[in-house]
Design a protein around this motif. Structure first.
Motif, PDB file in Angstrom:
ATOM      1  N   GLY A 150       0.804  -1.209   0.000  1.00  0.00           N
ATOM      2  CA  GLY A 150       0.000   0.000   0.000  1.00  0.00           C
ATOM      3  C   GLY A 150       0.835   1.255   0.000  1.00  0.00           C
ATOM      4  O   GLY A 150       2.042   1.226   0.253  1.00  0.00           O
ATOM      5  N   PHE A 204      -4.220   3.663  -0.006  1.00  0.00           N
ATOM      6  CA  PHE A 204      -4.603   2.807  -1.120  1.00  0.00           C
ATOM      7  C   PHE A 204      -3.943   1.478  -0.836  1.00  0.00           C
ATOM      8  O   PHE A 204      -2.725   1.333  -0.937  1.00  0.00           O
ATOM      9  CB  PHE A 204      -4.118   3.412  -2.433  1.00  0.00           C
ATOM     10  N   ILE A 206      -3.491  -2.667  -1.281  1.00  0.00           N
ATOM     11  CA  ILE A 206      -3.580  -3.675  -2.326  1.00  0.00           C
ATOM     12  C   ILE A 206      -3.330  -5.035  -1.691  1.00  0.00           C
ATOM     13  O   ILE A 206      -2.208  -5.338  -1.276  1.00  0.00           O
ATOM     14  CB  ILE A 206      -2.536  -3.397  -3.426  1.00  0.00           C
ATOM     15  N   THR A 219      -9.055  -5.279   3.971  1.00  0.00           N
ATOM     16  CA  THR A 219      -9.580  -5.418   2.613  1.00  0.00           C
ATOM     17  C   THR A 219     -10.761  -6.387   2.622  1.00  0.00           C
ATOM     18  O   THR A 219     -10.922  -7.167   3.552  1.00  0.00           O
ATOM     19  CB  THR A 219      -8.506  -5.975   1.652  1.00  0.00           C
ATOM     20  N   PHE A 229      -6.335  -8.451  -7.166  1.00  0.00           N
ATOM     21  CA  PHE A 229      -6.050  -7.811  -5.891  1.00  0.00           C
ATOM     22  C   PHE A 229      -7.368  -7.421  -5.222  1.00  0.00           C
ATOM     23  O   PHE A 229      -8.330  -7.053  -5.904  1.00  0.00           O
ATOM     24  CB  PHE A 229      -5.230  -6.532  -6.077  1.00  0.00           C
ATOM     25  N   ILE A 231      -8.720  -4.494  -3.172  1.00  0.00           N
ATOM     26  CA  ILE A 231      -8.266  -3.114  -2.997  1.00  0.00           C
ATOM     27  C   ILE A 231      -9.174  -2.363  -2.023  1.00  0.00           C
ATOM     28  O   ILE A 231     -10.401  -2.458  -2.105  1.00  0.00           O
ATOM     29  CB  ILE A 231      -8.229  -2.387  -4.350  1.00  0.00           C
ATOM     30  N   THR A 232      -8.547  -1.626  -1.111  1.00  0.00           N
ATOM     31  CA  THR A 232      -9.279  -0.721  -0.224  1.00  0.00           C
ATOM     32  C   THR A 232      -8.772   0.695  -0.452  1.00  0.00           C
ATOM     33  O   THR A 232      -7.560   0.939  -0.462  1.00  0.00           O
ATOM     34  CB  THR A 232      -9.082  -1.099   1.252  1.00  0.00           C
ATOM     35  N   TYR A 233      -9.725   1.618  -0.629  1.00  0.00           N
ATOM     36  CA  TYR A 233      -9.375   3.034  -0.815  1.00  0.00           C
ATOM     37  C   TYR A 233     -10.105   3.866   0.242  1.00  0.00           C
ATOM     38  O   TYR A 233     -11.281   3.643   0.519  1.00  0.00           O
ATOM     39  CB  TYR A 233      -9.762   3.520  -2.214  1.00  0.00           C
ATOM     40  N   SER A 262     -14.194  -0.476  -1.630  1.00  0.00           N
ATOM     41  CA  SER A 262     -13.533  -1.741  -1.958  1.00  0.00           C
ATOM     42  C   SER A 262     -13.669  -2.045  -3.449  1.00  0.00           C
ATOM     43  O   SER A 262     -14.730  -1.821  -4.042  1.00  0.00           O
ATOM     44  CB  SER A 262     -14.145  -2.897  -1.152  1.00  0.00           C
ATOM     45  N   THR A 264     -11.791  -4.733  -6.841  1.00  0.00           N
ATOM     46  CA  THR A 264     -10.850  -5.777  -7.250  1.00  0.00           C
ATOM     47  C   THR A 264     -10.258  -5.364  -8.588  1.00  0.00           C
ATOM     48  O   THR A 264     -10.929  -4.733  -9.416  1.00  0.00           O
ATOM     49  CB  THR A 264     -11.516  -7.159  -7.393  1.00  0.00           C
ATOM     50  N   ALA A 268      -2.789  -1.781 -11.254  1.00  0.00           N
ATOM     51  CA  ALA A 268      -3.109  -0.394 -10.920  1.00  0.00           C
ATOM     52  C   ALA A 268      -1.877   0.475 -11.148  1.00  0.00           C
ATOM     53  O   ALA A 268      -0.743  -0.013 -11.129  1.00  0.00           O
ATOM     54  CB  ALA A 268      -3.581  -0.276  -9.470  1.00  0.00           C
TER      55      ALA A 268
END
Length: 306
Positions: A150, A204, A206, A219, A229, A231-233, A262, A264, A268
């Motif tokens: 991340g 961000f 991953i 996540t 992946f 992904i959490t933002y 969240s 996938t 990125a």
């Protein structure tokens, strides 16, 4: 070394020196369970990469990591950085966990009891897991990861963890609360799935596996072998909100909160658009700063799990 031997890599400082203190017992148990092995202690950071190189030259394909998440991270990188000399998919990696966080093992239910961990390795039940590949733009440097990576807040937390490691896994929680007060968000441009996020961002994250930060579930974990992946933002959060939802950090429900996004994706691209020194972490190791590309390598490496 012989081709059918295991090569055991021991990080003596892992777990605040636990690996060194337990090694004789681990050695005796490996002998008791009739392992044929050679071993080496790492003597400096990333020494395992050199040890892996030498082992691969001798045809060794079975490795045991005695250490934590960082130790496993360096072994994985040692293997991939020598992928031109071996078919990586014949390599097997087992772990005897003696680290601080021991996050990777939690996804698979690998015991922290060294005798049980050795029993798991003995059975050689393999699992092909996805691996992440990060290319740092400013140094043209490539780093691989097997758990989570991340940019932003979580890397800031990792940077503080080393100061509190004497607290054990609680170090991650202390570092998280400390960082909430001190971290300044960076202006990021994030591209994935034909989507562009361009704003001041807190983190961000991953993910390949399920846990990070000493047992936190940050996540929306789906699978560690689906070629995507998790992904959490998050653009912002304050200390009061963290304290209010602190249990959700550990039970996986944090991604249910409406301010946590969240996704996938298999790749990125991240650009840092301001002058802040924005750290990047992979498997709890600070790997650099600035812009990067990340992509998934599906079912790229065999791990030994229960």
């Amino acid at each position: 070394m012989e081709l059918n031997e295991w090569f055991v890599i021991v990080n003596p400082v892992s777990g605040n020196g636990k690996a060194k203190r337990k090694w004789q017992s681990i050695y005796n148990e490996l002998k008791k369970q009739e392992f044929k092995f050679t071993y080496a202690f790492t003597e400096y950071e990333k020494h395992s990469i050199k040890l892996i190189e030498n082992a691969i030259k001798h045809g060794i394909t079975k490795f045991i990591c005695v250490g934590g998440d960082g130790s496993l991270h360096h072994i994985v990188n040692g293997i991939f950085h020598h992928s031109d000399t071996i078919n990586i998919k014949v390599i097997k990696i087992g772990i005897i966990p003696v680290g601080t966080g021991n996050d990777w093992i939690k996804t698979y239910g690998i015991s922290k009891n060294y005798k049980k961990a050795i029993e798991i390795i003995k059975k050689e039940n393999i699992f092909l897991q996805d691996i992440g590949k990060i290319t740092l733009a400013n140094k043209n440097k490539v780093v691989y990861f097997n758990n989570l990576a991340g940019i932003g807040f979580d890397a800031h937390v990792v940077n503080y963890v080393h100061k509190f490691k004497h607290l054990g896994f609680i170090a991650y929680l202390v570092s998280t609360l400390f960082s909430i007060v001190n971290y300044k968000r960076s202006l990021l441009e994030i591209k994935f799935n034909n989507k562009i996020i361009k704003q001041s961002s807190l983190l961000f994250l991953i993910g390949i596996c399920k846990y990070s930060g000493g047992g936190m579930q940050l996540t929306n974990y789906i699978s560690s072998s689906d070629g995507k992946f998790d992904i959490t933002y998050l653009d912002k959060i304050n200390l009061v909100t963290i304290l209010k939802h602190i249990t959700k950090l550990f039970n996986g429900k944090v991604t249910d909160l409406n301010f946590v996004k969240s996704y996938t994706s298999s790749k990125a691209f991240v650009r840092v658009l301001d002058t802040n020194k924005t750290l990047i972490q992979a498997d709890g190791e600070i790997i650099g700063t600035g812009d990067f590309e990340v992509k998934i390598l599906p079912k790229a490496l065999q791990f030994i799990i229960p």
